[in-house]
Design a protein around this motif. Structure first.
Motif, mmCIF file in Angstrom:
data_model
loop_
_atom_site.group_PDB
_atom_site.id
_atom_site.type_symbol
_atom_site.label_atom_id
_atom_site.label_comp_id
_atom_site.label_asym_id
_atom_site.label_seq_id
_atom_site.Cartn_x
_atom_site.Cartn_y
_atom_site.Cartn_z
ATOM 1 N N LEU A 1 0.839 -1.197 0.000
ATOM 2 C CA LEU A 1 0.000 0.000 0.000
ATOM 3 C C LEU A 1 0.875 1.248 0.000
ATOM 4 C CD1 LEU A 1 -2.636 -1.034 2.711
ATOM 5 C CD2 LEU A 1 -3.038 -0.910 0.244
ATOM 6 N N ARG A 2 0.423 2.281 -0.699
ATOM 7 C CA ARG A 2 1.107 3.570 -0.686
ATOM 8 C C ARG A 2 0.581 4.374 0.498
ATOM 9 N NH1 ARG A 2 0.354 2.618 -6.226
ATOM 10 N NH2 ARG A 2 2.299 2.642 -7.403
ATOM 11 N N LEU A 3 1.356 4.427 1.558
ATOM 12 C CA LEU A 3 0.921 5.078 2.793
ATOM 13 C C LEU A 3 1.749 6.314 3.138
ATOM 14 C CD1 LEU A 3 0.324 1.861 4.938
ATOM 15 C CD2 LEU A 3 -1.355 3.189 3.651
ATOM 16 N N GLY A 4 2.646 6.733 2.254
ATOM 17 C CA GLY A 4 3.417 7.944 2.490
ATOM 18 C C GLY A 4 4.332 7.826 3.695
ATOM 19 N N THR A 5 4.401 8.888 4.480
ATOM 20 C CA THR A 5 5.293 8.923 5.637
ATOM 21 C C THR A 5 4.834 7.979 6.748
ATOM 22 O OG1 THR A 5 4.057 10.833 6.468
ATOM 23 C CG2 THR A 5 6.059 11.281 5.221
ATOM 24 N N PHE A 6 3.616 7.470 6.662
ATOM 25 C CA PHE A 6 3.125 6.573 7.720
ATOM 26 C C PHE A 6 4.015 5.340 7.836
ATOM 27 C CE2 PHE A 6 0.437 3.083 9.246
ATOM 28 C CZ PHE A 6 -0.041 3.629 10.425
ATOM 29 N N SER A 7 4.419 4.770 6.712
ATOM 30 C CA SER A 7 5.276 3.577 6.763
ATOM 31 C C SER A 7 6.636 3.903 7.362
ATOM 32 C CB SER A 7 5.440 2.994 5.354
ATOM 33 O OG SER A 7 4.206 2.574 4.827
ATOM 34 N N TRP A 8 7.189 5.066 7.017
ATOM 35 C CA TRP A 8 8.509 5.439 7.519
ATOM 36 C C TRP A 8 8.497 5.648 9.026
ATOM 37 C CZ3 TRP A 8 13.021 7.284 4.587
ATOM 38 C CH2 TRP A 8 12.918 7.028 3.209
ATOM 39 N N ILE A 9 7.561 6.452 9.493
ATOM 40 C CA ILE A 9 7.586 6.832 10.908
ATOM 41 C C ILE A 9 7.178 5.667 11.803
ATOM 42 C CG2 ILE A 9 5.228 7.738 10.867
ATOM 43 C CD1 ILE A 9 8.277 9.035 12.872
ATOM 44 N N THR A 10 6.286 4.795 11.346
ATOM 45 C CA THR A 10 5.926 3.645 12.165
ATOM 46 C C THR A 10 7.097 2.663 12.286
ATOM 47 O OG1 THR A 10 4.875 2.726 10.169
ATOM 48 C CG2 THR A 10 3.443 3.755 11.794
ATOM 49 N N CYS A 11 7.857 2.485 11.222
ATOM 50 C CA CYS A 11 9.044 1.633 11.314
ATOM 51 C C CYS A 11 10.053 2.221 12.299
ATOM 52 C CB CYS A 11 9.679 1.460 9.934
ATOM 53 S SG CYS A 11 8.747 0.405 8.799
ATOM 54 N N ALA A 12 10.246 3.530 12.250
ATOM 55 C CA ALA A 12 11.160 4.171 13.196
ATOM 56 C C ALA A 12 10.668 4.017 14.631
ATOM 57 C CB ALA A 12 11.312 5.654 12.852
ATOM 58 N N ALA A 13 9.354 4.165 14.844
ATOM 59 C CA ALA A 13 8.799 4.031 16.190
ATOM 60 C C ALA A 13 8.929 2.610 16.709
ATOM 61 C CB ALA A 13 7.331 4.459 16.191
ATOM 62 N N CYS A 14 8.880 1.616 15.828
ATOM 63 C CA CYS A 14 9.059 0.222 16.262
ATOM 64 C C CYS A 14 10.510 -0.056 16.651
ATOM 65 C CB CYS A 14 8.628 -0.737 15.150
ATOM 66 S SG CYS A 14 6.871 -0.697 14.773
ATOM 67 N N LEU A 15 11.451 0.495 15.883
ATOM 68 C CA LEU A 15 12.861 0.201 16.146
ATOM 69 C C LEU A 15 13.371 0.885 17.405
ATOM 70 C CD1 LEU A 15 14.351 0.286 12.537
ATOM 71 C CD2 LEU A 15 13.705 -1.682 13.918
ATOM 72 N N VAL A 16 12.712 1.961 17.844
ATOM 73 C CA VAL A 16 13.153 2.598 19.088
ATOM 74 C C VAL A 16 12.896 1.688 20.281
ATOM 75 C CG1 VAL A 16 11.010 3.761 19.724
ATOM 76 C CG2 VAL A 16 13.188 4.832 20.272
ATOM 77 N N LEU A 17 12.014 0.703 20.122
ATOM 78 C CA LEU A 17 11.691 -0.221 21.199
ATOM 79 C C LEU A 17 12.672 -1.390 21.300
ATOM 80 C CD1 LEU A 17 7.830 -0.375 20.616
ATOM 81 C CD2 LEU A 17 9.049 1.013 22.292
ATOM 82 N N LEU A 18 13.671 -1.441 20.419
ATOM 83 C CA LEU A 18 14.653 -2.523 20.484
ATOM 84 C C LEU A 18 15.399 -2.469 21.815
ATOM 85 C CD1 LEU A 18 16.148 -2.417 16.868
ATOM 86 C CD2 LEU A 18 14.647 -4.181 17.820
ATOM 87 N N PRO A 19 15.419 -3.552 22.588
ATOM 88 C CA PRO A 19 16.037 -3.531 23.927
ATOM 89 C C PRO A 19 17.547 -3.696 23.862
ATOM 90 C CG PRO A 19 15.130 -5.691 23.485
ATOM 91 C CD PRO A 19 14.803 -4.856 22.277
ATOM 92 N N PRO A 20 18.259 -3.483 24.975
ATOM 93 C CA PRO A 20 19.708 -3.738 24.996
ATOM 94 C C PRO A 20 20.060 -5.174 24.622
ATOM 95 C CG PRO A 20 19.052 -2.462 26.928
ATOM 96 C CD PRO A 20 17.787 -2.877 26.235
#
Length: 704
Positions: A314-333
């Protein structure tokens, strides 16, 4: 040392200490508060390396968003476009909003504002003045979104929330220009050491956990929890046709993956159930008290994989980019320490036993050494200065390196794990060989001196034109002047470095301590307010909480913290549309302005008018911003008449500025065609036609 060892220091409690040593259960019970405290920190904490990855992706998302918006700068953000400032204030504005993009309606002014925004986004990406650049980007993003609210979508909401929290989180502590500058200010480098895994309170030195991290984590998880709640239609539950219906949207479907998946209704049903259930189930994995690291890793990668799949179809614009970034910030030590460094890139001596030397008389050399040590992912490397003036007086490695620097006009040296000395570009290559991610560039960097003479000459120029600071100059840094050695006594410091006698008085020290404590309490209170806001706003959206108190509403509206996560909810649309713009030129020729974007581009060749559906509907809309303009504003907004009128003026003005004489646009009509998905056949390309209607008839000028 355990609890029994602590109590054994008190003679009166020797017997109780012996009881603790012989009773592991009692010791566990007494250690439970410590375990609980550090477990809460682990659950709600972020890894600084994950925050750095999030910073880079967030900055790139803002840059991509600005580049995407810049293609339609005149159409969407100036008085010459379809949303002049008068219309924006009268019909699409809130009293609490503010926007720097409202200062002018001239294209050149808005271009300058775009450029300034891009500079701060680039600063955020590289981590230079990270908090300041994130705060400025946040203000700019608030302004650009408020300037034309009808072209916004859910991705814009998450972008502004991410920038809001980025201004308060330590995104620049690792792999950033700020980290290099901090390392340069305190040399030699001291690396924090983690506690042994068996001790209570053992945690990664890169872990940061506070109320702000908890607020951002809850904000990210609230996106999925409320999205699951809003998807209450049968298409997401019993029927399982939501994915199939979403792929029917011609303006959103991304080929070839979207069209391929559309041919398998049963596979679409499986993806529907997987996405719907995972939006709820993934939240629970972040709060598992046992194996918290692997559980958080599993959940964050699960959400990341889900968004990658959605972005491919799906063409979702910046939604795909920012959601991927928000998921990766949750990566634990656990991900970085156990997976990246211990599994993918095993910690070898090349990574952990490296010493970087630089010339003490060259501030540029010190900066390069700090950059090499801080950004090439060799965190345990040591950083030492070499004094060339003491080359003849000192023996040992530093004396030999000083002589080597003098003989070769060197600027950097690295002693690897085997004791081999590397100078210049070869030194950078040696560090790259020990870096887990930059290892493939080691050979290229090592040969830069031989193949890049102009780069080598520039470096030599910088090295020999950056002498150490003058000891006697007012404001000079005495640590730099002393070769970054021990700080001189107070009586030897320049006047600007001497502490005022007034600050030594007890009452002033008490005042400063009280001020710091007050600031700390204020920050914590604001963080608690953010936690409450996240819970209250999203709770109100799903109906189990009345929402924030009305006294806070103006602040929430001003900061634009309001949010609603209902993408394709409660059900995806099953009626689809496309636009046909029937144009009449000055000489009577009929043309179609939608198929080749002539209503935007206004350029030849002229496409003869036809009623046939365009082969690629999404091409006529140009991008997701234009899709939202028609979907949110042109077709359904209460002020659609004013909006259609301004759009008509923009089309006429834009087209006739590029076409003259008989090729000028005289009149056009906007036709809306609708069709519905065929549930009977579940054929993705066989739909039920619902007819058409004329939305707008616009005359550009009167013929005489």
């Amino acid at each position: 040392m355990g609890t029994g060892g602590f109590l054994s220091r008190t003679p009166l409690l020797v017997s109780f200490s012996l009881l603790l040593d012989r009773s592991p259960l009692l010791k566990t019970i007494l250690n439970f508060p410590v375990f609980f405290y550090f477990k809460i920190r682990e659950i709600f904490g972020f890894d600084k390396r994950s925050l750095a990855l999030f910073r880079i992706l967030l900055g790139l998302t803002v840059l991509w968003d600005l580049a995407d918006r810049a293609w339609d700068l005149e159409a969407h953000y100036t008085d010459h476009g379809l949303m002049p400032r008068t219309l924006a204030i009268e019909s699409f504005w809130s009293a609490e909003w503010f926007s720097v993009y409202m200062i002018s309606g001239q294209p050149w002014v808005i271009t300058v504002v775009f450029a300034v925004n891009a500079v701060f986004a680039l600063m955020l990406t590289v981590g230079y003045y990270t908090r300041v650049s994130a705060a400025v980007c946040y203000l700019f993003i608030l302004g650009i979104q408020a300037r034309n609210i009808i072209i916004g979508h859910s991705g814009d909401i998450l972008v502004r929330l991410a920038l809001f929290y980025a201004a308060m989180l330590p995104l620049g502590d690792v792999f950033s220009v700020d980290a290099v500058l901090r390392l340069r200010a305190k040399s030699p480098r001291m690396v924090p050491k983690a506690k042994p895994a068996g001790e209570p309170g053992a945690e990664s030195p890169y872990l940061v956990s506070n109320v702000l991290t908890a607020a951002w984590m809850l904000q990210v998880l609230a996106v999925y929890f409320t999205a699951y709640y809003h998807k209450s239609g049968k298409e997401w539950n019993s029927e399982g046709s939501a994915t199939w219906l979403s792929l029917q949207l011609d303006m959103f479907r991304a080929d070839p993956y979207g069209s391929f998946l559309l041919q398998f209704p049963s596979l679409c049903r499986w993806f529907t159930n997987a996405v719907h259930d995972w939006q709820l189930a993934g939240n629970y994995f972040f709060f598992v008290p046992v194996c918290t690291g692997p559980s958080k890793l599993f959940a964050s990668l699960g959400y990341f994989t889900m968004h990658i799949g959605l972005g491919m179809c799906l063409r979702l614009g910046t939604f795909s980019w920012i959601t991927c970034a928000a998921c990766l910030v949750l990566l634990p030590p656990f991900f970085w320490d156990e997976i990246v460094f211990n599994r993918w890139f095993k910690r070898r001596p090349q990574m952990t036993n490296v010493t970087v030397y630089y010339r003490a008389d060259c501030s540029f050399c010190h900066t390069v050494a700090c950059a090499v040590s801080a950004t090439l992912l060799c965190p345990e490397s040591r950083l030492l200065a070499v004094d060339l003036d003491a080359a003849d007086k000192r023996s040992g490695p530093q004396g030999q390196l000083a002589q080597a620097f003098k003989a070769s006009s060197g600027w950097l040296a690295v002693v690897d794990h085997s004791g081999t000395v590397h100078l210049g570009w070869d030194a950078v290559g040696a560090v790259c060989r020990g870096s887990p991610l930059l290892r493939p560039l080691a050979g290229l960097v090592s040969s830069a001196e031989a193949h890049g003479k102009w780069v080598h000459g520039l470096l030599q120029l910088l090295v020999h034109h950056h002498p150490p600071p003058d000891d006697d100059a007012d404001g000079a840094d005495p640590e730099l002047a002393a070769g970054y050695g021990r700080r001189p006594p107070p009586e030897q410091l320049p006047p600007s470095y001497r502490r005022s006698p007034a600050l030594k008085r007890p009452q002033h020290k008490l005042l400063l301590a009280g001020l710091r404590f007050g600031v700390f309490l204020g920050v914590q209170a604001f963080a608690v307010f953010l936690v409450y806001t996240v819970i209250a706003l999203n709770g109100a959206n799903i109906g189990w909480h009345p929402g924030p108190d009305w006294s806070y509403r103006p602040l929430i509206a001003m900061l634009q913290l309001d949010q609603y996560w209902g993408v394709f909810a409660p059900r995806p649309p099953d009626v689809y549309f496309w636009i046909n713009i029937e144009a009449t030129l000055d000489d009577g020729t009929k043309a179609e302005l939608f198929a080749n974007r002539a209503y935007i581009n206004a350029g030849p060749p002229i496409v003869p008018h036809t009623w046939a559906k365009p082969k690629e509907v999404w091409y006529g809309f140009k991008n997701h911003r234009w899709i939202k303009f028609f979907e949110n504003g042109y077709l359904s907004h209460p002020s659609f008449r004013e909006l259609r009128g301004e759009f008509g003026k923009f089309v006429c003005r834009n087209y006739n500025n590029h076409n003259f004489g008989p090729q000028r646009l005289w009149q056009y009509k906007v036709h809306l065609f609708s069709e519905q998905a065929n549930y009977a056949t579940m054929d993705g390309f066989n739909r039920i036609q619902l007819g058409s209607q004329v939305l707008w008839d616009h005359v550009c000028y009167n013929k005489r």
